[in-house]
Design a protein around this motif. Structure first.
Motif, PDB file in Angstrom:
ATOM      1  N   SER A   1      -8.591   9.070   5.475  1.00  0.00           N
ATOM      2  CA  SER A   1      -9.267   9.761   4.383  1.00  0.00           C
ATOM      3  C   SER A   1     -10.282  10.694   5.017  1.00  0.00           C
ATOM      4  O   SER A   1     -11.304  10.245   5.523  1.00  0.00           O
ATOM      5  CB  SER A   1      -9.964   8.750   3.479  1.00  0.00           C
ATOM      6  OG  SER A   1      -9.046   7.742   3.103  1.00  0.00           O
TER       7      SER A   1
ATOM      8  N   THR B   1     -11.849   0.393   7.224  1.00  0.00           N
ATOM      9  CA  THR B   1     -11.309   0.564   5.879  1.00  0.00           C
ATOM     10  C   THR B   1     -12.247  -0.031   4.835  1.00  0.00           C
ATOM     11  O   THR B   1     -13.013  -0.955   5.129  1.00  0.00           O
ATOM     12  CB  THR B   1      -9.930  -0.102   5.702  1.00  0.00           C
ATOM     13  OG1 THR B   1     -10.082  -1.507   5.914  1.00  0.00           O
ATOM     14  CG2 THR B   1      -8.915   0.454   6.681  1.00  0.00           C
TER      15      THR B   1
ATOM     16  N   VAL C   1       1.999   9.364  -6.447  1.00  0.00           N
ATOM     17  CA  VAL C   1       2.383   8.200  -5.650  1.00  0.00           C
ATOM     18  C   VAL C   1       3.899   8.055  -5.751  1.00  0.00           C
ATOM     19  O   VAL C   1       4.403   7.476  -6.720  1.00  0.00           O
ATOM     20  CB  VAL C   1       1.697   6.914  -6.164  1.00  0.00           C
ATOM     21  CG1 VAL C   1       1.932   5.760  -5.189  1.00  0.00           C
ATOM     22  CG2 VAL C   1       0.205   7.139  -6.371  1.00  0.00           C
TER      23      VAL C   1
ATOM     24  N   GLU D   1      -4.922   5.419  -0.113  1.00  0.00           N
ATOM     25  CA  GLU D   1      -3.829   4.472  -0.340  1.00  0.00           C
ATOM     26  C   GLU D   1      -4.107   3.674  -1.605  1.00  0.00           C
ATOM     27  O   GLU D   1      -5.244   3.294  -1.867  1.00  0.00           O
ATOM     28  CB  GLU D   1      -3.695   3.530   0.854  1.00  0.00           C
ATOM     29  CG  GLU D   1      -3.128   4.210   2.086  1.00  0.00           C
ATOM     30  CD  GLU D   1      -3.178   3.283   3.281  1.00  0.00           C
ATOM     31  OE1 GLU D   1      -2.101   2.847   3.725  1.00  0.00           O
ATOM     32  OE2 GLU D   1      -4.293   2.988   3.740  1.00  0.00           O
TER      33      GLU D   1
ATOM     34  N   TRP E   1       0.858  -1.189   0.000  1.00  0.00           N
ATOM     35  CA  TRP E   1       0.000   0.000   0.000  1.00  0.00           C
ATOM     36  C   TRP E   1       0.889   1.232   0.000  1.00  0.00           C
ATOM     37  O   TRP E   1       1.840   1.317   0.784  1.00  0.00           O
ATOM     38  CB  TRP E   1      -0.910   0.003   1.227  1.00  0.00           C
ATOM     39  CG  TRP E   1      -1.987  -1.028   1.126  1.00  0.00           C
ATOM     40  CD1 TRP E   1      -2.056  -2.219   1.793  1.00  0.00           C
ATOM     41  CD2 TRP E   1      -3.148  -0.967   0.299  1.00  0.00           C
ATOM     42  NE1 TRP E   1      -3.190  -2.900   1.419  1.00  0.00           N
ATOM     43  CE2 TRP E   1      -3.883  -2.158   0.514  1.00  0.00           C
ATOM     44  CE3 TRP E   1      -3.648  -0.029  -0.604  1.00  0.00           C
ATOM     45  CZ2 TRP E   1      -5.083  -2.425  -0.146  1.00  0.00           C
ATOM     46  CZ3 TRP E   1      -4.842  -0.304  -1.258  1.00  0.00           C
ATOM     47  CH2 TRP E   1      -5.553  -1.491  -1.031  1.00  0.00           C
ATOM     48  N   GLN E   2       0.564   2.154  -0.885  1.00  0.00           N
ATOM     49  CA  GLN E   2       1.342   3.385  -0.986  1.00  0.00           C
ATOM     50  C   GLN E   2       0.425   4.577  -0.787  1.00  0.00           C
ATOM     51  O   GLN E   2      -0.714   4.591  -1.276  1.00  0.00           O
ATOM     52  CB  GLN E   2       2.011   3.480  -2.368  1.00  0.00           C
ATOM     53  CG  GLN E   2       3.107   2.446  -2.579  1.00  0.00           C
ATOM     54  CD  GLN E   2       3.642   2.494  -3.995  1.00  0.00           C
ATOM     55  OE1 GLN E   2       3.118   1.869  -4.898  1.00  0.00           O
ATOM     56  NE2 GLN E   2       4.707   3.257  -4.195  1.00  0.00           N
ATOM     57  N   ARG E   3       0.934   5.570  -0.080  1.00  0.00           N
ATOM     58  CA  ARG E   3       0.166   6.789   0.128  1.00  0.00           C
ATOM     59  C   ARG E   3       0.056   7.536  -1.198  1.00  0.00           C
ATOM     60  O   ARG E   3       1.040   7.718  -1.916  1.00  0.00           O
ATOM     61  CB  ARG E   3       0.879   7.649   1.163  1.00  0.00           C
ATOM     62  CG  ARG E   3       0.116   8.898   1.572  1.00  0.00           C
ATOM     63  CD  ARG E   3       0.956   9.718   2.552  1.00  0.00           C
ATOM     64  NE  ARG E   3       0.405  11.051   2.707  1.00  0.00           N
ATOM     65  CZ  ARG E   3      -0.539  11.357   3.597  1.00  0.00           C
ATOM     66  NH1 ARG E   3      -1.006  10.439   4.415  1.00  0.00           N
ATOM     67  NH2 ARG E   3      -1.007  12.585   3.667  1.00  0.00           N
TER      68      ARG E   3
ATOM     69  N   ARG F   1      -2.579   0.384  -4.213  1.00  0.00           N
ATOM     70  CA  ARG F   1      -1.721  -0.788  -4.302  1.00  0.00           C
ATOM     71  C   ARG F   1      -1.824  -1.312  -5.726  1.00  0.00           C
ATOM     72  O   ARG F   1      -2.930  -1.584  -6.219  1.00  0.00           O
ATOM     73  CB  ARG F   1      -2.207  -1.831  -3.294  1.00  0.00           C
ATOM     74  CG  ARG F   1      -1.291  -3.004  -3.091  1.00  0.00           C
ATOM     75  CD  ARG F   1      -1.646  -3.709  -1.791  1.00  0.00           C
ATOM     76  NE  ARG F   1      -2.585  -4.798  -1.948  1.00  0.00           N
ATOM     77  CZ  ARG F   1      -2.257  -6.081  -1.819  1.00  0.00           C
ATOM     78  NH1 ARG F   1      -1.014  -6.427  -1.515  1.00  0.00           N
ATOM     79  NH2 ARG F   1      -3.147  -7.013  -1.969  1.00  0.00           N
TER      80      ARG F   1
ATOM     81  N   THR G   1      -9.577   4.885   4.613  1.00  0.00           N
ATOM     82  CA  THR G   1      -9.589   4.592   6.045  1.00  0.00           C
ATOM     83  C   THR G   1     -10.349   5.695   6.778  1.00  0.00           C
ATOM     84  O   THR G   1     -10.003   6.875   6.658  1.00  0.00           O
ATOM     85  CB  THR G   1      -8.145   4.505   6.588  1.00  0.00           C
ATOM     86  OG1 THR G   1      -7.426   3.521   5.823  1.00  0.00           O
ATOM     87  CG2 THR G   1      -8.140   4.091   8.060  1.00  0.00           C
TER      88      THR G   1
ATOM     89  N   GLN H   1     -12.000  -1.161   0.535  1.00  0.00           N
ATOM     90  CA  GLN H   1     -11.139  -1.300  -0.643  1.00  0.00           C
ATOM     91  C   GLN H   1     -11.993  -1.495  -1.887  1.00  0.00           C
ATOM     92  O   GLN H   1     -13.009  -2.167  -1.839  1.00  0.00           O
ATOM     93  CB  GLN H   1     -10.284  -2.565  -0.540  1.00  0.00           C
ATOM     94  CG  GLN H   1      -9.169  -2.546   0.453  1.00  0.00           C
ATOM     95  CD  GLN H   1      -8.328  -3.835   0.312  1.00  0.00           C
ATOM     96  OE1 GLN H   1      -8.178  -4.391  -0.774  1.00  0.00           O
ATOM     97  NE2 GLN H   1      -7.798  -4.293   1.421  1.00  0.00           N
TER      98      GLN H   1
ATOM     99  N   THR I   1      -2.992   6.089   6.683  1.00  0.00           N
ATOM    100  CA  THR I   1      -3.425   7.281   5.953  1.00  0.00           C
ATOM    101  C   THR I   1      -4.934   7.430   6.129  1.00  0.00           C
ATOM    102  O   THR I   1      -5.695   6.601   5.651  1.00  0.00           O
ATOM    103  CB  THR I   1      -3.094   7.134   4.459  1.00  0.00           C
ATOM    104  OG1 THR I   1      -1.679   6.967   4.332  1.00  0.00           O
ATOM    105  CG2 THR I   1      -3.531   8.351   3.672  1.00  0.00           C
TER     106      THR I   1
ATOM    107  N   ARG J   1      -7.670   2.053  -1.173  1.00  0.00           N
ATOM    108  CA  ARG J   1      -8.167   1.821   0.188  1.00  0.00           C
ATOM    109  C   ARG J   1      -8.429   3.153   0.874  1.00  0.00           C
ATOM    110  O   ARG J   1      -7.584   4.052   0.872  1.00  0.00           O
ATOM    111  CB  ARG J   1      -7.135   1.014   0.988  1.00  0.00           C
ATOM    112  CG  ARG J   1      -7.578   0.704   2.418  1.00  0.00           C
ATOM    113  CD  ARG J   1      -6.734  -0.384   3.043  1.00  0.00           C
ATOM    114  NE  ARG J   1      -5.407   0.083   3.418  1.00  0.00           N
ATOM    115  CZ  ARG J   1      -4.470  -0.705   3.950  1.00  0.00           C
ATOM    116  NH1 ARG J   1      -4.710  -2.000   4.141  1.00  0.00           N
ATOM    117  NH2 ARG J   1      -3.280  -0.217   4.261  1.00  0.00           N
TER     118      ARG J   1
END
Lengths: 254, 198
Positions: free
Chosen positions: B4, A61, A38, A104, A16-18, A106, A55, A63, B2, A53
């Motif tokens: 939201s 969360t 990203v 996030e 997972w990348q911000r 992915r 949150t 997805q 993170t 994703r």
């Protein structure tokens, strides 16, 4: 590695990348394109998708998967999201997410429904509704690569107001020479359009697709009924099943 | 983590009993990589081929001679949707494997249309897998894999090969269709094994 298209066979772990929202393009009343930054994005091919994703502040969360609508460009990842009114994630992405907000991501995911600029075969893209999104990524990848591979797009859409990427497809840049776009309107055609609104037929595919003996690669994306009808028709027209790649992309559950 | 900003989420209670990252649907989405193969029951047959190249073969009518089971199971698709309490009719893989002499640990499932998926033989046995031909009381529609599909509900749904035509038993593991383009080799939804490396 920024901007390097991967081979399609993924190796290593997808983390997972911000992703920070950098730019928004309003496409229609119910859809917009979101460009995220990203850092360290490994690149992707036209047609691939990404997991997103969200949150909530209590840690909950959600997805979803979204097709990317543009090819890799540095650390930029662009998706196009159609709002599903009773959806959990898409209304947030279309109505609430603001420039500078983060989600996030992915990916990239999916190494089958992809177009590689090195493939010389002519391409037929058949999109229904928001199913045009991954096809647009292929069109833009062709442009970015300076490819002269002949592309044909048949875009089935309810009304003129529902057309995604309208300006780009109606007034394509010069680099899109060799891309021919045909329109099928299912509910309401624009003034002056030839023919009545209708669901896509075998004759649309004959008139605007490629003959099977040119051995094109066909990509079909849209709601289930659309994909089933088009893929079956293409096989009936003589296209080998393994040259017809399909992906379902519909409002259900988004 | 993170956050939201402003995201609330709506299906918290529904998500409670689901594998991580999944959401509930009442729809039955169709996912396939190519055109739907149209296979008549007359043409349909199912084969198990062992690592010694011994073939066991069932026609449609021979399949119907085997004991009928009626599993009710939850489905989890790697594209995030889950569908609960789906009811099926079919034949247990245990009954199909009853006369099969094998020490192979891996299976490649083959479908009409060329689709493949791999999984351990152990995941096909002990009441965990079926060849099903009836969904919610009706003949399984071709879009959903009819005339018959594999059903291995404890793994992500791409392992439940539609239009199934046979199982090849393998001493060495090898990736199937999706497993070869980045999806997880095993695909346990409860461990969220979606992609290679998960």
């Amino acid at each position: 590695m920024a901007g390097t298209a991967i081979s399609g066979r993924l190796t290593g772990r997808l983390v997972w990348q911000r992703a920070t929202l950098l730019a928004v393009t309003e496409e229609t009343a119910g859809a917009r394109s979101l460009a995220f930054e990203v850092p360290g994005w490994p690149g992707h091919l036209g047609g691939q998708h990404v997991d997103l994703r969200l949150t909530a502040d209590d840690g909950y969360t959600a997805q979803r998967s979204y097709s990317m609508s543009a090819p890799a460009g540095g650390d930029l990842v662009t998706i196009t999201v159609q709002r599903v009114d009773d959806g959990e994630v898409s209304p947030y992405l279309v109505d609430q997410l603001r420039i500078g907000d983060a989600v996030e991501l992915r990916g990239p995911v999916g190494g089958w429904f992809v177009w590689r600029p090195t493939d010389p075969a002519p391409v037929l893209l058949v999109g229904g509704g928001s199913g045009v999104v991954p096809l647009m990524a292929m069109i833009r990848a062709r442009r970015a690569a300076g490819s002269r591979v002949p592309f044909r797009l048949i875009y089935s859409v309810r009304t003129p107001a529902d057309v995604l990427f309208a300006r780009e497809l109606r007034q394509p840049p010069i680099a899109d020479g060799g891309l021919d776009t045909a329109w099928v309107y299912t509910r309401e055609a624009p003034a002056g359009a030839a023919g009545l609104p209708h669901r896509i037929t075998l004759s649309d595919l004959t008139a605007h697709g490629w003959p099977a003996d040119l051995e094109p690669m066909c990509f079909v994306c849209g709601p289930t009924g659309f994909v089933e009808a088009v893929a079956t028709a293409l096989v009936d027209l003589g296209h080998p099943a393994d040259r017809v790649k399909t992906e379902r992309f519909g409002p259900s559950g988004s | 983590m993170t956050l939201s900003p402003g995201f609330r989420g709506r299906h918290r209670s529904q998500a409670a009993g689901l594998p991580p990252g999944q959401y509930l649907t009442t729809d039955f989405p169709v996912l396939s990589a190519g055109p739907t193969p149209r296979i008549s029951r007359e043409r349909w047959e199912f084969t198990i081929r062992t690592e010694h190249q011994v073939e066991h073969r069932w026609s449609w009518s021979q399949l119907q001679q085997l004991p009928v089971q009626t599993p009710t199971v939850d489905l989890h698709c790697v594209t995030k949707w889950s569908k609960l309490a789906t009811s099926w009719r079919g034949v247990s893989l245990d009954d199909l494997f009853a006369g099969v002499d094998t020490a192979a640990e891996f299976a490649m499932v083959h479908s009409f249309g060329g689709y493949t998926t791999n999984l351990p033989v152990a995941d096909l046995l002990d009441g965990k897998a079926w060849i099903v031909h009836t969904y919610e009381g009706a003949d399984l529609h071709p879009e959903h894999g009819g005339p018959a599909r594999l059903l291995v509900p404890h793994l992500y749904l791409w392992k439940s090969a539609k239009w199934v035509r046979g199982i090849e038993l393998m001493v060495q593991n090898r990736p199937g269709f999706w497993e070869g383009v980045g999806y997880h080799d095993y695909g346990d939804p409860w461990r969220e094994q979606r992609y290679q490396g998960d």
